[in-house]
Scaffold this motif. Structure first.
Motif, mmCIF file in Angstrom:
data_model
loop_
_atom_site.group_PDB
_atom_site.id
_atom_site.type_symbol
_atom_site.label_atom_id
_atom_site.label_comp_id
_atom_site.label_asym_id
_atom_site.label_seq_id
_atom_site.Cartn_x
_atom_site.Cartn_y
_atom_site.Cartn_z
ATOM 1 N N MET A 1 0.839 -1.196 0.000
ATOM 2 C CA MET A 1 0.000 0.000 0.000
ATOM 3 C C MET A 1 0.876 1.249 0.000
ATOM 4 O O MET A 1 1.113 1.861 1.045
ATOM 5 C CB MET A 1 -0.910 -0.012 1.218
ATOM 6 C CG MET A 1 -1.810 -1.209 1.251
ATOM 7 S SD MET A 1 -3.157 -1.004 2.375
ATOM 8 C CE MET A 1 -4.017 -2.540 2.163
ATOM 9 N N SER B 1 1.627 -0.287 6.853
ATOM 10 C CA SER B 1 0.894 -0.353 5.580
ATOM 11 C C SER B 1 0.756 -1.813 5.139
ATOM 12 O O SER B 1 -0.229 -2.200 4.520
ATOM 13 C CB SER B 1 1.557 0.505 4.494
ATOM 14 O OG SER B 1 2.777 -0.062 4.101
ATOM 15 N N ASN C 1 -2.527 2.700 -4.211
ATOM 16 C CA ASN C 1 -2.304 1.309 -3.785
ATOM 17 C C ASN C 1 -2.508 0.338 -4.952
ATOM 18 O O ASN C 1 -1.695 -0.554 -5.198
ATOM 19 C CB ASN C 1 -3.272 0.933 -2.655
ATOM 20 C CG ASN C 1 -2.957 1.680 -1.370
ATOM 21 O OD1 ASN C 1 -1.889 2.283 -1.246
ATOM 22 N ND2 ASN C 1 -3.873 1.671 -0.419
#
Ligand code: ASP
Length: 448
Positions: A318, A356, A402
């Motif tokens: 991400m 993330s 992303n």
């Protein structure tokens, strides 16, 4: 008359959704939009989620069972992980440079800070509570969580994608190891089901313009009251948006044109519907079926690579989320009067990378994980209150990054493995040409 392409239809859906949402807020028929329009958006997202787990399972088994060389699988795995971590760390570094140069935290007056803290304290507390389970877990928790103890249970929760990937890889490897005579019907089965699932994705996509329209209309009537915050937190929001745009328009194009033969224009054209969906749904997981379809068909990445790299990316890669976390951490720290040292910034790189990876591919997950980044640099997590109201629009934009990051890595891995062919844009084909492609594909399968 030339038929409108899917991208054009989704674009019209978006514009209509925004207009309906704005009219709804302006003429106070919000409730009508929420009761009668928004449900079509919810149905659309449910349909995408509905197909996500079957798609990952079947296409991964189908992709791996076609592999002839086991070493290739571990090579693809190694490259994928390496590229995911590298792009995330680079994204965070870019974000930190931006945050330090612009220093958006300096633009928030102490009065505004206190007002936001008070106004959003309870929402910030909810996010902190949600993060507490993650904070207390051990260092190998992520690994532990990847191995399911019950595959049927794992498949009932879209948040368990890594577990489903684990099972599919195991199953696929076992298929390769089993004598081919026994495997023939099983292979044929997964191949056929895979083709059916891809058709289901196509059918769902036909509904996407309406889904997108309904999602955006609902979102706008529900959040229009917060629009004034854009003014108060403008510098922060623009810094995040700039970082995200940098990734999409500068970073990924440079990487793709340097290491693959794909033209960024074609990459962008192929990925655009997936990016629009990422924006409308704020969820990489819900967008996954479309990301997979576009990456395979339009960009020409082989099923073998796409079915492995993309579901994994939706869960752990991400770049947009990590950019948002790094800039937000610096913003909140400065607004709360903290002086960040170089060591603090390194801690941000490390924790934003990990959080993330740990963030779920659903709306708002990145904000929950920000609690961990803030905790690591000694900033009161209640500071989330400063940015909470702006999270949804920024989430919509970071989800685009992303998804684009996942597709970029899939293209890089495919190119390095000689698994990147000329993609075709089904939108550009006539009905007869589409049928011809289908016939050719099934002929090839039969021939195999
Ligand atoms: N909504 C993001 C995604 O699904 C995660 C986040 O940053 O909140 O990719």
């Amino acid at each position: 008359m030339k038929k409108l392409s899917l991208v054009a239809k989704i674009g019209i859906g978006m514009v209509l959704g925004i207009i309906i949402g704005l009219l709804g807020s302006f003429f106070s028929f919000e409730q009508f939009v929420i009761d009668w329009i928004k449900p079509f958006g919810t149905i659309f997202v449910s349909m995408l989620k509905l197909i996500a787990i079957p798609l990952i399972l079947v296409s991964l088994i189908d992709g791996i069972s076609n592999l002839t060389d086991m070493a290739k699988l571990s090579r693809i795995g190694g490259k994928t992980l390496g590229l995911y971590v590298t792009t995330t760390v680079l994204a965070i570094s870019i974000a930190l440079i931006l945050a330090n140069v612009v220093n958006p935290g300096a633009y928030v007056s102490p009065e505004k800070r206190e007002q936001l803290k008070e106004q959003y304290a309870s929402q910030a507390q909810l996010k902190q509570d949600a993060a507490s389970g993650v904070k207390d877990s051990g260092p190998l928790k992520l690994m532990e969580d990847i191995v399911p103890s019950n595959i049927f249970k794992a498949m009932t929760d879209n948040g368990n994608m890594l577990q489903v990937i684990f099972f599919a890889v195991l199953f696929g490897i076992a298929m390769i190891m089993t004598p081919s005579e026994q495997m023939k019907p099983v292979k044929g089965f997964f191949n056929g089901v895979n083709a059916i699932i891809l058709r289901v994705v196509e059918i769902i996509m036909k509904y996407s313009p309406i889904g997108v329209m309904a999602l955006l209309a609902g979102l706008i009537v529900e959040t229009a009251a917060d629009a004034s915050l854009f003014v108060a937190l403008g510098v922060y929001a623009v810094t995040v948006l700039f970082g995200l745009a940098f990734m999409v328009f500068v970073f990924y194009p440079i990487v793709l044109t340097s290491f693959t033969k794909i033209k960024y224009k074609d990459f962008f054209k192929g990925m655009f519907p997936a990016q629009l969906l990422a924006f409308s749904t704020s969820s990489s997981a819900a967008t996954l079926p479309v990301t997979m379809e576009r990456v395979e068909k339009n960009l020409g990445v082989s099923e073998e690579v796409a079915s492995f790299v993309l579901p994994m990316g939706a869960t752990i890669n991400m770049d947009g989320t990590s950019i948002h976390q790094a800039i937000s951490a610096v913003f909140i720290a400065v607004a709360f009067g903290h002086d960040l040292t170089l060591a603090d910034q390194l801690v941000i790189v490390l924790t934003a990378t990990l959080s993330s990876i740990g963030a779920a591919a659903v709306p708002g997950a990145g904000l929950i994980m920000l609690v961990i980044v803030l905790g690591a640099i000694g900033v009161d997590p209640a500071g989330l209150a400063l940015i909470i109201a702006l999270d949804r629009p920024l989430d919509m934009c970071r989800t685009i990054v992303n998804v684009t990051g996942d597709a970029t890595v899939a293209t890089l891995v495919a190119s390095s493995e000689g698994e990147l062919s000329e993609g075709i844009d089904p939108d550009d084909l006539t009905h007869e040409e589409k049928l011809e492609v289908q016939v050719t594909e099934s002929d090839v399968e039969e021939f195999k």
